[in-house]
Design a protein around this motif. Sequence first.
Motif, PDB file in Angstrom:
ATOM      1  N   PHE A  75       0.808  -1.220   0.000  1.00 13.42           N
ATOM      2  CA  PHE A  75       0.000   0.000   0.000  1.00 13.42           C
ATOM      3  C   PHE A  75       0.844   1.275   0.000  1.00 13.42           C
ATOM      4  O   PHE A  75       0.306   2.360  -0.186  1.00 13.42           O
ATOM      5  N   GLY A  76       2.134   1.158   0.204  1.00  7.66           N
ATOM      6  CA  GLY A  76       2.996   2.333   0.269  1.00  7.66           C
ATOM      7  C   GLY A  76       3.000   3.129  -1.027  1.00  7.66           C
ATOM      8  O   GLY A  76       3.163   2.582  -2.114  1.00  7.66           O
ATOM      9  N   ASN A  77       2.783   4.442  -0.923  1.00  5.49           N
ATOM     10  CA  ASN A  77       2.821   5.382  -2.055  1.00  5.49           C
ATOM     11  C   ASN A  77       1.808   5.054  -3.154  1.00  5.49           C
ATOM     12  O   ASN A  77       1.982   5.463  -4.304  1.00  5.49           O
ATOM     13  N   LEU A  78       0.754   4.358  -2.820  1.00  2.00           N
ATOM     14  CA  LEU A  78      -0.237   3.985  -3.832  1.00  2.00           C
ATOM     15  C   LEU A  78      -0.896   5.201  -4.470  1.00  2.00           C
ATOM     16  O   LEU A  78      -1.283   5.159  -5.638  1.00  2.00           O
ATOM     17  N   PHE A  79      -1.040   6.280  -3.713  1.00  2.00           N
ATOM     18  CA  PHE A  79      -1.762   7.448  -4.230  1.00  2.00           C
ATOM     19  C   PHE A  79      -0.824   8.584  -4.636  1.00  2.00           C
ATOM     20  O   PHE A  79      -1.264   9.722  -4.784  1.00  2.00           O
ATOM     21  N   GLU A  80       0.437   8.285  -4.853  1.00  2.00           N
ATOM     22  CA  GLU A  80       1.381   9.370  -5.125  1.00  2.00           C
ATOM     23  C   GLU A  80       1.112  10.065  -6.473  1.00  2.00           C
ATOM     24  O   GLU A  80       1.554  11.191  -6.699  1.00  2.00           O
ATOM     25  N   ASP A  81       0.388   9.417  -7.374  1.00  2.00           N
ATOM     26  CA  ASP A  81       0.080  10.034  -8.667  1.00  2.00           C
ATOM     27  C   ASP A  81      -1.179  10.896  -8.623  1.00  2.00           C
ATOM     28  O   ASP A  81      -1.516  11.544  -9.609  1.00  2.00           O
ATOM     29  N   LEU A  82      -1.880  10.880  -7.497  1.00  2.00           N
ATOM     30  CA  LEU A  82      -3.059  11.742  -7.343  1.00  2.00           C
ATOM     31  C   LEU A  82      -2.626  13.059  -6.704  1.00  2.00           C
ATOM     32  O   LEU A  82      -2.870  13.328  -5.529  1.00  2.00           O
ATOM     33  N   ASP A  83      -1.967  13.870  -7.488  1.00  2.00           N
ATOM     34  CA  ASP A  83      -1.476  15.158  -6.997  1.00  2.00           C
ATOM     35  C   ASP A  83      -2.610  16.176  -7.016  1.00  2.00           C
ATOM     36  O   ASP A  83      -2.959  16.725  -8.065  1.00  2.00           O
ATOM     37  N   LEU A  84      -3.186  16.426  -5.846  1.00  2.57           N
ATOM     38  CA  LEU A  84      -4.337  17.329  -5.749  1.00  2.57           C
ATOM     39  C   LEU A  84      -3.933  18.797  -5.824  1.00  2.57           C
ATOM     40  O   LEU A  84      -4.790  19.678  -5.847  1.00  2.57           O
ATOM     41  N   THR A  85      -2.636  19.064  -5.889  1.00  2.42           N
ATOM     42  CA  THR A  85      -2.157  20.444  -6.028  1.00  2.42           C
ATOM     43  C   THR A  85      -1.793  20.769  -7.477  1.00  2.42           C
ATOM     44  O   THR A  85      -1.417  21.893  -7.783  1.00  2.42           O
ATOM     45  N   SER A  86      -1.903  19.805  -8.355  1.00  2.00           N
ATOM     46  CA  SER A  86      -1.469  19.990  -9.743  1.00  2.00           C
ATOM     47  C   SER A  86      -2.320  21.011 -10.478  1.00  2.00           C
ATOM     48  O   SER A  86      -3.555  21.033 -10.359  1.00  2.00           O
ATOM     49  N   SER A  87      -1.669  21.827 -11.296  1.00  5.21           N
ATOM     50  CA  SER A  87      -2.378  22.818 -12.108  1.00  5.21           C
ATOM     51  C   SER A  87      -3.191  22.152 -13.219  1.00  5.21           C
ATOM     52  O   SER A  87      -4.030  22.803 -13.855  1.00  5.21           O
ATOM     53  N   LYS A  88      -2.933  20.864 -13.454  1.00  5.02           N
ATOM     54  CA  LYS A  88      -3.703  20.132 -14.473  1.00  5.02           C
ATOM     55  C   LYS A  88      -5.173  20.037 -14.082  1.00  5.02           C
ATOM     56  O   LYS A  88      -6.044  19.891 -14.935  1.00  5.02           O
ATOM     57  N   LEU A  89      -5.449  20.138 -12.777  1.00  2.82           N
ATOM     58  CA  LEU A  89      -6.827  20.047 -12.291  1.00  2.82           C
ATOM     59  C   LEU A  89      -7.571  21.380 -12.409  1.00  2.82           C
ATOM     60  O   LEU A  89      -8.805  21.415 -12.356  1.00  2.82           O
ATOM     61  N   GLY A  90      -6.828  22.465 -12.567  1.00  4.69           N
ATOM     62  CA  GLY A  90      -7.448  23.781 -12.657  1.00  4.69           C
ATOM     63  C   GLY A  90      -6.451  24.863 -12.292  1.00  4.69           C
ATOM     64  O   GLY A  90      -5.427  24.594 -11.654  1.00  4.69           O
ATOM     65  N   LYS A  91      -6.750  26.083 -12.698  1.00  5.81           N
ATOM     66  CA  LYS A  91      -5.820  27.177 -12.437  1.00  5.81           C
ATOM     67  C   LYS A  91      -5.810  27.582 -10.967  1.00  5.81           C
ATOM     68  O   LYS A  91      -4.763  27.821 -10.377  1.00  5.81           O
ATOM     69  N   SER A  92      -6.988  27.678 -10.373  1.00  2.00           N
ATOM     70  CA  SER A  92      -7.078  28.104  -8.977  1.00  2.00           C
ATOM     71  C   SER A  92      -7.434  26.923  -8.086  1.00  2.00           C
ATOM     72  O   SER A  92      -7.857  25.871  -8.561  1.00  2.00           O
ATOM     73  N   GLU A  93      -7.298  27.123  -6.783  1.00  2.00           N
ATOM     74  CA  GLU A  93      -7.652  26.070  -5.833  1.00  2.00           C
ATOM     75  C   GLU A  93      -9.139  25.751  -5.914  1.00  2.00           C
ATOM     76  O   GLU A  93      -9.542  24.600  -5.801  1.00  2.00           O
ATOM     77  N   ASN A  94      -9.941  26.780  -6.142  1.00  2.00           N
ATOM     78  CA  ASN A  94     -11.385  26.558  -6.262  1.00  2.00           C
ATOM     79  C   ASN A  94     -11.726  25.754  -7.508  1.00  2.00           C
ATOM     80  O   ASN A  94     -12.629  24.913  -7.499  1.00  2.00           O
ATOM     81  N   ASP A  95     -11.007  26.024  -8.606  1.00  2.00           N
ATOM     82  CA  ASP A  95     -11.231  25.264  -9.843  1.00  2.00           C
ATOM     83  C   ASP A  95     -10.890  23.788  -9.627  1.00  2.00           C
ATOM     84  O   ASP A  95     -11.619  22.898 -10.079  1.00  2.00           O
TER      85      ASP A  95
END
Length: 533
Positions: free
Chosen positions: A134-154
């Motif tokens: 289970f170690g580092n299983l979610f390391e590719d889910l970068d919730l800070t990535s700009s790919k998800l949106g320009k702002s934190e709200n986006d």
Amino acid sequence: MTEQKQQLEQQLWNIANTLRGKMDADDFRDYILGFIFYKYLSRKMELYANEILEPDGLTFSEVEGHEQEAELLEALRDAALDKLGYFLAPSELFSELARRGNAGGKNQFILSDLSKVLTHIEQSTMGSESEDDFGNLFEDLDLTSSKLGKSENDKNELIVKVLAHLDQIDFDLENTDSDVLGDAYEYLIGQFASGAGKKAGEFYTPQQVSKVLSKLVTVGKDQLKSVYDPTCGSGSLLLRVAKEVKDVSAFYGQEMNPTTYNLCRMNMIMHDVHYNKFDIKNENTLEKPQHEDLRFEAIVANPPFSAKWSANALFMSDDRFSAYGKLAPSSKADFAFVQHMVHQLADNGTMAVVLPHGVLFRGAAEGHIRKYLIKDRNYLDAVIGLPANIFYGTSIPTCILVFKKERQHKDHILFIDSSQYFEKVKTQNYLREEDIAKIIDTYKSYCHAERSRSESEASHEAIDKYSYVATLKEVAENDYNLNIPRYVDTFEEEEPIDLNAVTTDLKALDADMQSTDATIADFCKQLGINTPF
């Protein structure tokens, strides 16, 4: 069951397409598959906790705030780590995060909470037997990535939408006899692979090819002690083998790409393979093998075609390569993978590997290794030619080599040419069920034939234009060149040409031309212009 499976697959794929927006498919794949996995873990945790708490008249959702909350959570944690390999508190469940994200009909900010939960899932396993799984299983889910949106709200808005849509889908995990979700997860991986071009080869083997390989290594067996894939990608090949037998005691794999390695472990868990039953490592198989002391009853692989490797001279003292006297060239690691796999194969095992056609006839070091495997070791059992353009990202024709250390027919090698048996689906060629069955039935007939047979008897087992059982003498006479047309005659004789009919057609054509010329000349005369001839 089939209808339920198709419905779930379509629901998940619709969510992926609807919410991806402008994000690259590869990037969104990691997010959507990761969130599906998170929901799966949550639901498994909830069902298991409810089962444990049932005698006490409690549900998992009632534990937090209970007067014995600490004791109950501790007991649930210990039980879950042993049974499931991880632990989630009621407030960390997928459904709870999805609810909080849409509280009051408005998007609420949950990114920081979600990030903490995903981290906690991994941390909950520390010090336990499941830590490596289970170690580092979610390391590719970068919730800070700009790919998800320009702002934190986006970013938050997109994630909340994904969670809300997934929360509405019933994964039907209560049905323990069903693997609908695991199959749907596999379907999604395949759909992303089909649009990933050349990159797809890094993590996915088309299901119809997986089926052929898995059926080949399980002929005559209904259970396996172990199955191994040295280039396991998303794990689809390993899981496909499990569908061909009643039980596989242990799964082993190695994958060099960290993202794909995480995907493989998720895929194993999503198919309800207990963490104690699989051992997947993240490392370069040829340069740093992680299971070199083990031998496996079944080995399947789709290594990267003609990949580069170091071919370091130090490998000449490596037990995997030393007996051959030569290493595979640094520009083409195909035979290095074969040598590695042969070394790991148990005496009673079967190995099936997909390779480019060049391995059948290329000379120099590869020719030397090929000859050693056939003449000195006599491990090669079958050569199977596949259609071109059945792999994502490459249109080249490929083949399957089947190896056994304890071969039933030590004086023969089966050749199958299935290159013309396929259906074209959009831009890809596809092996139909009948095409797969023809390959497997031919191989089974070869395996089940009488052990002792003469050269003439062997030749009589050929299926016209499709297969041929060659003697080792024939292969030696061909200087150990395994090019399939040398053994399977696929020549189609053309119908004889009727020269009298051709002459008649030419005379008719000449008459038509004269008539046409006369018509053109008349038009030119009426127009008062010169004729073009």
